[in-house]
Design an enzyme around this catalytic site. Structure first.
Site, PDB file in Angstrom:
ATOM      1  N   CYS A  93       7.361 -34.360 -20.905  1.00  0.00           N
ATOM      2  CA  CYS A  93       5.872 -34.446 -21.221  1.00  0.00           C
ATOM      3  C   CYS A  93       5.230 -35.469 -20.600  1.00  0.00           C
ATOM      4  O   CYS A  93       5.263 -35.905 -19.570  1.00  0.00           O
ATOM      5  CB  CYS A  93       5.533 -33.891 -22.444  1.00  0.00           C
ATOM      6  N   HIS A 194       8.982 -29.297 -25.061  1.00  0.00           N
ATOM      7  CA  HIS A 194       9.506 -30.325 -26.253  1.00  0.00           C
ATOM      8  C   HIS A 194      10.089 -28.833 -27.106  1.00  0.00           C
ATOM      9  O   HIS A 194      10.312 -28.044 -26.793  1.00  0.00           O
ATOM     10  CB  HIS A 194       8.016 -30.739 -26.998  1.00  0.00           C
TER      11      HIS A 194
END
Ligand code: GLN
Length: 249
Positions: A93, A194
């Site tokens: 990310c 994630h």
């Protein structure tokens, strides 16, 4: 035999339990008798190509990304050289965004990236949040799925000819438009997933570990399979959630 792992900015870029990825890499290496030499790389600390076999960087809010971006830019050349020389890399990310050319956040401020991965990122108004499911083919002919969770404002656009990590089966992915997620260059992998990612996708942990061992020894190892019943059922649950509701604002 051991692998040396360099964790970039663990105090700044570590949201959504991204640190859990390190725990999975360490445990699965040790279960196979592979030593795991874990080292953190913080602000102002040098990167020496060849020292680390595997790099890791997690995700973070725009504020944390801004706090490390200049320092990471100064580490850009040795990190690019390290990956050119075969080191593995997992970037999640916010860390994934800073491995590209730049990240323009919602205020319009442009954070420099290190240009290791062929992409750029621009933040949009609506965050892309939810469960994600991908189909990947990191090794020709070997199709696998990756399941995780995404939460990002950034829209990442790969350069022409760049290789995505996977095709989106459910979720937003890089930008909610082109149907791709992540980016891969040699043994470096960037992703928005994630979760943390690796507990429910152990095959990717093994893919990275094998390349880290190859970087240290010069030979690609055959890692013995591990009993992954729990991990496989965790991925199934995550995949079902993604199919049920992934990719909707
Ligand atoms: N701050 C970045 C964004 O919003 C990355 C977020 C993250 O790491 N989860 O897109």
């Amino acid at each position: 035999m051991k692998i040396v792992v360099g964790h970039l900015y663990p105090d700044y870029l570590n949201i959504y339990a991204d640190r859990g990825n390190i725990a999975v890499l360490e445990r699965r290496a040790r279960w196979r008798g592979i030593g795991f030499d874990y080292r953190t790389i913080g602000l102002g600390e040098a990167v020496r190509p060849g020292e680390h076999d595997l790099y890791y960087v997690g995700g973070g809010q725009d504020r944390e990304q801004a706090l490390v971006a200049q320092d990471l830019e100064a580490k850009g050349q040795p990190l690019r050289e390290a990956v050119d020389r075969g080191a593995a890399f997992l970037a999640v990310c916010g860390g994934y965004q800073l491995l590209g050319r730049f990240y323009r956040d919602r205020s319009g401020a442009e954070l420099p990236g290190i240009g290791l991965l062929p992409h750029h990122t621009v933040a949009g108004d609506r965050r892309m949040i939810g469960d994600v499911l991908l189909e990947c083919e990191l090794d020709p002919g070997e199709r696998r799925t990756l399941a995780g969770f995404e939460n990002h404002a950034g829209r990442t656009y790969l350069d022409e000819g760049a290789e995505p990590l996977g095709r989106v089966l459910a979720g937003f992915g890089n930008n909610g438009e082109d149907g791709f997620e992540g980016c891969r260059l040699r043994a470096a992998v960037g992703t928005y997933l994630h979760g943390p990612l690796l507990p429910r996708n152990p095959w990717l942990a093994d893919w990275l570990t094998a390349r880290a061992v190859a970087h240290r020894t010069g030979a690609m190892p055959e890692l013995e399979p591990l009993p992954d019943e729990f991990e496989d059922s965790a991925q199934r649950v995550s995949a079902e959630r993604a199919r049920a509701r992934g990719g909707r604002f």
